[in-house]
Design a protein around this motif. Structure first.
Motif, PDB file in Angstrom:
ATOM      1  N   GLY A 196       0.837  -1.186   0.000  1.00 11.06           N
ATOM      2  CA  GLY A 196       0.000   0.000   0.000  1.00 11.06           C
ATOM      3  C   GLY A 196       0.868   1.230   0.000  1.00 11.06           C
ATOM      4  N   PRO A 197       0.270   2.405  -0.118  1.00 13.41           N
ATOM      5  CA  PRO A 197       1.054   3.645  -0.118  1.00 13.41           C
ATOM      6  C   PRO A 197       1.873   3.790   1.155  1.00 13.41           C
ATOM      7  CG  PRO A 197      -1.290   4.077  -0.516  1.00 13.41           C
ATOM      8  CD  PRO A 197      -1.152   2.636  -0.203  1.00 13.41           C
ATOM      9  N   GLY A 198       3.168   4.007   1.012  1.00 10.92           N
ATOM     10  CA  GLY A 198       4.047   4.207   2.143  1.00 10.92           C
ATOM     11  C   GLY A 198       4.447   2.939   2.870  1.00 10.92           C
ATOM     12  N   ALA A 251       4.966   6.116  10.932  1.00  7.00           N
ATOM     13  CA  ALA A 251       3.743   6.015  10.141  1.00  7.00           C
ATOM     14  C   ALA A 251       3.234   7.423   9.838  1.00  7.00           C
ATOM     15  CB  ALA A 251       2.682   5.226  10.881  1.00  7.00           C
ATOM     16  N   PRO A 252       2.879   7.709   8.592  1.00  7.65           N
ATOM     17  CA  PRO A 252       2.448   9.059   8.238  1.00  7.65           C
ATOM     18  C   PRO A 252       1.106   9.460   8.849  1.00  7.65           C
ATOM     19  CG  PRO A 252       2.175   7.595   6.360  1.00  7.65           C
ATOM     20  CD  PRO A 252       2.871   6.811   7.434  1.00  7.65           C
ATOM     21  N   ASP A 253       0.292   8.468   9.229  1.00  2.22           N
ATOM     22  CA  ASP A 253      -1.050   8.779   9.711  1.00  2.22           C
ATOM     23  C   ASP A 253      -1.304   8.341  11.150  1.00  2.22           C
ATOM     24  OD1 ASP A 253      -0.810   6.178   8.921  1.00  2.22           O
ATOM     25  OD2 ASP A 253      -2.570   6.163   7.631  1.00  2.22           O
ATOM     26  N   ARG A 310      -6.215   2.532   7.329  1.00  2.00           N
ATOM     27  CA  ARG A 310      -5.571   2.578   6.004  1.00  2.00           C
ATOM     28  C   ARG A 310      -5.112   1.187   5.601  1.00  2.00           C
ATOM     29  NH1 ARG A 310      -0.230   3.067   4.800  1.00  2.00           N
ATOM     30  NH2 ARG A 310       0.271   3.778   6.883  1.00  2.00           N
ATOM     31  N   TRP A 311      -4.551   0.425   6.545  1.00  2.00           N
ATOM     32  CA  TRP A 311      -4.133  -0.934   6.233  1.00  2.00           C
ATOM     33  C   TRP A 311      -5.325  -1.780   5.785  1.00  2.00           C
ATOM     34  CZ3 TRP A 311      -0.479  -2.195  10.943  1.00  2.00           C
ATOM     35  CH2 TRP A 311       0.712  -1.481  10.786  1.00  2.00           C
TER      36      TRP A 311
END
Length: 174
Positions: free
Chosen positions: A48-50, A107-109, A116-117
């Motif tokens: 996934g992204p990141g 983690a960006p968030d 997100r996962w």
């Protein structure tokens, strides 16, 4: 029987202590992946992204896992795993994610990463099948995989002057 139990113990302890494992799916080269050991399996998150890429790892397929020593970096054990992809929200997924989120750095968030996962990533369990591969005698060194990442850029022209000025102020480290 005793050698089987010792083999299982070696796989579990070595994988628990190692920060990275090298995983090769049915096709393609091995990749270094961060993981956590939970409930008898190495748990991964990615695609996934990141997040780390998990290429060629499909549910139901086998993967070869090589574990390195945390101290010396040498290969300790190679073992075969069955790739299992628990459904998002299932008890197995929730348990794996609870362990993974504690080890996920930068983690960006933040706390929203588990949502997100569930939406954008895959959580996998690499469950040992009991088969171990013999360690090779020679080096398995390979050229790095192609990547857009860079490690070297020209140094700014003022950098040497800035570094020398800092050292000359006293009180700094030599």
């Amino acid at each position: 029987m005793t050698s089987e139990l010792l083999g299982q113990a070696l796989v579990e302890e070595a994988t628990k202590k190692s920060g990275l494992i090298w995983v090769r799916g049915p096709a393609g080269p091995a990749r270094a992946l961060w993981h956590v050991w939970h409930d008898g399996a190495a748990c991964l998150v990615g695609d996934g992204p990141g997040e780390q890429p998990l290429p060629a790892l499909t549910a139901g397929a086998d993967a070869e896992v090589t574990v390195r020593s945390k101290d010396k970096g040498g290969r300790l054990v190679s073992w075969t795993a069955r790739v299992v992809e628990p459904a998002p929200g299932s008890p197995a997924w929730e348990a794996a994610v609870a362990e993974l989120k504690g080890k996920r750095l930068n983690a960006p968030d933040g706390e929203a990463m588990t949502e997100r996962w569930a939406r954008e990533c895959r959580v996998l369990r690499l469950e040992p099948t009991g088969a171990r591969s013999p360690l090779p005698d020679g080096s398995l060194a390979q050229a790095p995989l192609p990547s857009p990442a860079t490690t070297r850029q020209p140094a700014p022209a003022a950098l040497p002057r800035l570094l020398l000025k800092r050292r000359g102020r006293g009180g700094g480290r030599p």
